[in-house]
Design a protein around this motif. Structure first.
Motif, mmCIF file in Angstrom:
data_model
loop_
_atom_site.group_PDB
_atom_site.id
_atom_site.type_symbol
_atom_site.label_atom_id
_atom_site.label_comp_id
_atom_site.label_asym_id
_atom_site.label_seq_id
_atom_site.Cartn_x
_atom_site.Cartn_y
_atom_site.Cartn_z
ATOM 1 N N GLU A 1 0.828 -1.211 0.000
ATOM 2 C CA GLU A 1 0.000 0.000 0.000
ATOM 3 C C GLU A 1 0.856 1.252 0.000
ATOM 4 O OE1 GLU A 1 -2.175 3.417 1.479
ATOM 5 O OE2 GLU A 1 -0.494 2.416 2.490
ATOM 6 N N ARG B 1 0.871 4.019 -2.987
ATOM 7 C CA ARG B 1 0.364 5.359 -2.649
ATOM 8 C C ARG B 1 1.417 6.445 -2.830
ATOM 9 N NH1 ARG B 1 0.560 7.366 2.372
ATOM 10 N NH2 ARG B 1 0.673 5.262 3.266
ATOM 11 N N ASP C 1 -9.435 -2.013 4.934
ATOM 12 C CA ASP C 1 -9.486 -0.575 5.214
ATOM 13 C C ASP C 1 -8.143 0.104 4.952
ATOM 14 O OD1 ASP C 1 -12.114 -0.771 5.928
ATOM 15 O OD2 ASP C 1 -11.742 -0.808 8.088
ATOM 16 N N LYS D 1 -8.049 2.360 1.974
ATOM 17 C CA LYS D 1 -9.056 3.422 1.834
ATOM 18 C C LYS D 1 -8.457 4.727 1.318
ATOM 19 C CE LYS D 1 -12.915 2.354 4.895
ATOM 20 N NZ LYS D 1 -13.672 2.772 6.121
ATOM 21 N N VAL D 2 -7.297 5.097 1.863
ATOM 22 C CA VAL D 2 -6.662 6.352 1.452
ATOM 23 C C VAL D 2 -6.280 6.297 -0.018
ATOM 24 C CG1 VAL D 2 -4.665 7.861 1.784
ATOM 25 C CG2 VAL D 2 -5.807 6.848 3.770
ATOM 26 N N LYS E 1 -7.675 4.432 -2.305
ATOM 27 C CA LYS E 1 -8.925 4.458 -3.072
ATOM 28 C C LYS E 1 -9.439 5.877 -3.244
ATOM 29 C CE LYS E 1 -10.623 -0.162 -1.848
ATOM 30 N NZ LYS E 1 -11.652 -0.935 -1.106
ATOM 31 N N GLN E 2 -9.372 6.656 -2.164
ATOM 32 C CA GLN E 2 -9.819 8.039 -2.225
ATOM 33 C C GLN E 2 -8.914 8.858 -3.147
ATOM 34 O OE1 GLN E 2 -9.775 9.188 1.895
ATOM 35 N NE2 GLN E 2 -11.654 8.068 2.404
ATOM 36 N N LYS E 3 -7.634 8.573 -3.081
ATOM 37 C CA LYS E 3 -6.668 9.301 -3.901
ATOM 38 C C LYS E 3 -6.861 9.009 -5.384
ATOM 39 C CE LYS E 3 -1.661 9.864 -4.560
ATOM 40 N NZ LYS E 3 -0.313 9.461 -4.070
ATOM 41 N N GLY F 1 -9.644 7.558 -6.774
ATOM 42 C CA GLY F 1 -11.019 7.746 -7.208
ATOM 43 C C GLY F 1 -11.493 6.644 -8.143
ATOM 44 N N PHE G 1 -9.153 3.716 -9.408
ATOM 45 C CA PHE G 1 -8.529 2.768 -8.479
ATOM 46 C C PHE G 1 -8.451 1.351 -9.047
ATOM 47 C CE2 PHE G 1 -8.912 -0.382 -5.026
ATOM 48 C CZ PHE G 1 -7.741 -0.115 -4.349
#
Length: 232
Positions: free
Chosen positions: A30, A34, A66, A69-70, A72-74, A76, A79
């Protein structure tokens, strides 16, 4: 090495991570995805019978957690396609030669492309069966090292061991460091081949006797304690 230089190094690199569904491996994967989205590829070695089973483990035990999650948000809406492009599962088993990779095309692809290997596969259970700990923690390290020697473009090999270090390293007591071939009690080091033959013979004996899985499990745990005491 500073953080920026590490990120720069990882750009456009292909990385093989063993123990892909383990605690450290998930965090490492991850973090790389990221902070360095320009990494070329992450190959995750997962214990599985085939690619379908490995892909299910990827979704259920890694990407679906989880922890991501960060990311995924990054990413959008991108992903899913990003993961598909950057992450490839490798069904296999570190406790066997050639990592038990059965697909010759995938094997050739790995050997040709890998730049970095990070070995994070291990059992840290203090009460583990002797056969499991021997095959994974000891022979597994040998198998991944043998595999690494076949990778012509390999630049970095990282072996992650347990959190337990000498008292001197922890700043607790004054100790002399140990070197290759030395042991804590001054006796000759453990002969891996001998230990493997003993384990294989005992397992065969138990199977021929029709022992239950629970009996085999307990016998292997007892054998581990016996072998530990014999080398004290």
């Amino acid at each position: 090495m500073e953080s920026n230089s590490i990120l720069k190094f990882l750009e456009n690199k292909t990385i093989l991570i063993t123990g892909g569904a383990g605690f450290l491996a998930k965090i490492f994967a991850e973090k790389v995805l990221r902070t360095q989205p320009n990494v070329k590829k992450l190959y995750l070695l997962l214990r599985a019978a085939d690619k379908k089973s490995a892909s299910l483990r990827l979704q259920n035990e890694i990407i679906g957690k989880d922890l991501f999650k960060v990311l995924k948000q990054k990413m959008g809406a991108n992903f899913t396609s990003f993961i598909s492009e950057k992450v490839t599962v490798v069904p296999g088993d570190l406790s066997h030669k050639d990592l038990s990779i059965k697909d010759p095309d995938l094997m050739e692809e790995l050997l040709r492309n890998i730049d970095v290997i990070v070995n994070l596969a291990a059992t840290t259970n203090f009460d583990e069966r002797y056969d499991v700990s021997l095959y994974l923690n000891t022979l597994g390290a040998k198998h991944i090292l043998d595999f690494a020697k076949k990778c012509p473009n390999l630049k970095v090999f990282v072996q992650v061991s347990t959190a337990y270090v000498s008292g001197e390293a922890a700043g607790l007591i004054k100790e002399s460091p140990y070197y290759m071939g030395e042991s804590m009690n001054g006796r000759p080091g453990l002969d891996i081949d001998v230990e493997k033959k003993l384990v294989d013979a005992k397992l065969q004996e138990l199977q021929e006797e029709g022992a239950t899985e629970e009996t085999i499990k307990l016998t292997m745990k007892d054998m581990g304690m016996e072998r530990y005491v014999s080398h004290e």
